[in-house]
Design an enzyme around this catalytic site. Structure first.
Site, PDB file in Angstrom:
ATOM      1  N   ASP A 130      -0.638  -1.576  -4.203  1.00 17.31           N
ATOM      2  CA  ASP A 130      -2.038  -1.812  -3.817  1.00 17.31           C
ATOM      3  C   ASP A 130      -2.762  -0.469  -3.681  1.00 17.31           C
ATOM      4  O   ASP A 130      -2.266   0.428  -2.986  1.00 17.31           O
ATOM      5  CB  ASP A 130      -2.014  -2.570  -2.476  1.00 17.31           C
ATOM      6  CG  ASP A 130      -3.372  -3.106  -2.069  1.00 17.31           C
ATOM      7  OD1 ASP A 130      -4.199  -3.369  -2.953  1.00 17.31           O
ATOM      8  OD2 ASP A 130      -3.589  -3.272  -0.850  1.00 17.31           O
ATOM      9  N   SER A 178       0.871  -1.185   0.000  1.00 16.68           N
ATOM     10  CA  SER A 178       0.000   0.000   0.000  1.00 16.68           C
ATOM     11  C   SER A 178       0.905   1.230   0.000  1.00 16.68           C
ATOM     12  O   SER A 178       2.098   1.130   0.312  1.00 16.68           O
ATOM     13  CB  SER A 178      -0.895   0.005   1.233  1.00 16.68           C
ATOM     14  OG  SER A 178      -0.102   0.192   2.398  1.00 16.68           O
ATOM     15  N   HIS A 203     -12.465  -3.932   3.551  1.00 18.04           N
ATOM     16  CA  HIS A 203     -11.152  -4.193   4.145  1.00 18.04           C
ATOM     17  C   HIS A 203     -11.297  -4.315   5.664  1.00 18.04           C
ATOM     18  O   HIS A 203     -12.166  -3.690   6.250  1.00 18.04           O
ATOM     19  CB  HIS A 203     -10.190  -3.044   3.835  1.00 18.04           C
ATOM     20  CG  HIS A 203      -9.867  -2.912   2.375  1.00 18.04           C
ATOM     21  ND1 HIS A 203     -10.199  -1.808   1.632  1.00 18.04           N
ATOM     22  CD2 HIS A 203      -9.232  -3.751   1.521  1.00 18.04           C
ATOM     23  CE1 HIS A 203      -9.778  -1.970   0.386  1.00 18.04           C
ATOM     24  NE2 HIS A 203      -9.182  -3.141   0.287  1.00 18.04           N
TER      25      HIS A 203
HETATM   26  P1  13P Z   1      -7.909  -7.233   4.301  1.00 22.46           P
HETATM   27  O1  13P Z   1      -7.021  -6.354   5.119  1.00 22.46           O
HETATM   28  O2  13P Z   1      -9.335  -7.144   4.732  1.00 22.46           O
HETATM   29  O3  13P Z   1      -7.422  -8.637   4.247  1.00 22.46           O
HETATM   30  O4  13P Z   1      -7.896  -6.654   2.817  1.00 22.46           O
HETATM   31  C1  13P Z   1      -6.685  -6.638   2.082  1.00 22.46           C
HETATM   32  C2  13P Z   1      -6.840  -5.920   0.788  1.00 22.46           C
HETATM   33  O5  13P Z   1      -7.847  -6.002   0.119  1.00 22.46           O
HETATM   34  C3  13P Z   1      -5.710  -5.133   0.289  1.00 22.46           C
HETATM   35  O6  13P Z   1      -6.032  -4.421  -0.855  1.00 22.46           O
END
Ligand code: 13P
Length: 288
Positions: A84, A49, A177
């Site tokens: 991401d 991210s 998420h």
């Molecule tokens: P989670 O943190 O809910 O597993 O989601 C991860 C995600 O979609 C990263 O883009």
């Protein structure tokens, strides 16, 4: 060597399994995920991210670390290094830094602007051999301080973004998420089915993989999901194992305070979580 996610996802979609994207936060995380993928002979996508990118001292640092690990650890399974939920500017930064895949999250723009920006980034990513993911319909929950309400994507809008030549498409189907609330309505398979019918061979991406029940994961894969993102679940298992170590007073015994010892139970816990997910997603043994 890093590879784009294109081939591994085409194979996953055709073979009715999904490749896991596991988000990384530091060296231990990355090492645990790579080790598990190699042990299980599974392709893998390392997600970064923007916040984690900043935390790890920037994209070039990450590229150096991951490339070094692939070589030093003798990793031979396909590994993609993927931005991401990237903004427009950060997609360019990652393309320059040596990532092998990016996600452009234009879901908060109007569909016209999302189309225009995605189209431009598809060309920029493909010119350098990277794969690119786009998003339609915002995915709820909190990520890096950005809170969105889960929504279901419009299948026609999905088709207009898929037709731009992206390699994978994330579409909101009620997923969020982080942890799911007790009153969560579940995934909308009706929406997913409609999206797959409009987008055909396009590998679909399921974000918010943490806490989705196994039967829903399997059904989503049967309806065209070929990439599943997991982040929070590794964080939770890392934290629980670290807590157990400290609460047992192990950091106070001998050299138990050494970070290589202190962080070891968490690193092992991440491996177990990644293994469990790879088995559930069906990617074990699919590296070649
Ligand atoms: P989670 O943190 O809910 O597993 O989601 C991860 C995600 O979609 C990263 O883009």
């Amino acid at each position: 060597m890093l590879v784009s996610a294109t081939e591994m996802l085409k194979k996953a979609k055709a073979g009715h399994y999904a490749v896991g994207q596991f988000n990384i936060n530091n060296l231990e995380w990355t090492k645990s995920i790579l080790q598990t993928a190699q042990e299980l002979n599974s392709p893998v996508i390392l997600g970064v991210s923007e916040g984690a990118g900043k935390y790890m001292c920037g994209y070039k640092t990450i590229v150096g670390m991951v490339n070094g690990m692939i070589e030093e650890m003798g990793i031979t399974v396909p590994v993609a290094l993927h931005l991401d939920h990237g903004s427009y500017d950060h997609c360019y930064k990652c393309i320059e830094a040596g990532f092998s895949s990016v996600m452009f999250d234009g879901s908060h723009y109007s569909i016209e602007e999302n189309v225009a920006k995605t189209k431009e980034l598809v060309a920029a990513a493909h010119a350098k051999g990277l794969s690119i993911e786009a998003e339609v319909g915002s995915i709820g929950g909190e990520e890096d301080g950005v809170v969105g309400a889960g929504e279901c994507a419009d299948p026609d809008e999905c088709k207009s973004i898929a037709d731009l030549g992206v390699d994978m498409l994330a579409a909101g189907i009620g997923n969020i998420h982080g942890k799911y609330p007790a009153n969560w309505a579940g995934l909308s398979f009706e929406t997913l089915d409609a999206i797959q019918q409009k987008t055909g061979e396009m590998p679909l991406v399921l974000h918010g993989g943490t806490g989705i029940p196994e039967d829903m994961i399997k059904k989503a894969i049967s309806l065209g999901v070929a990439k599943i993102n997991v982040n929070t679940e590794c964080q939770l298992s890392f934290a629980a194992a670290t807590r157990k170590y400290v609460e047992a007073g192990k950091d106070l015994e001998g050299k138990g305070f050494d970070p290589r010892k202190l962080l070891a139970p968490g690193a092992e816990a991440i491996k177990a979580t990644v293994k469990e997910k790879m088995e559930l997603f069906g990617s074990v043994g699919k590296a070649n």
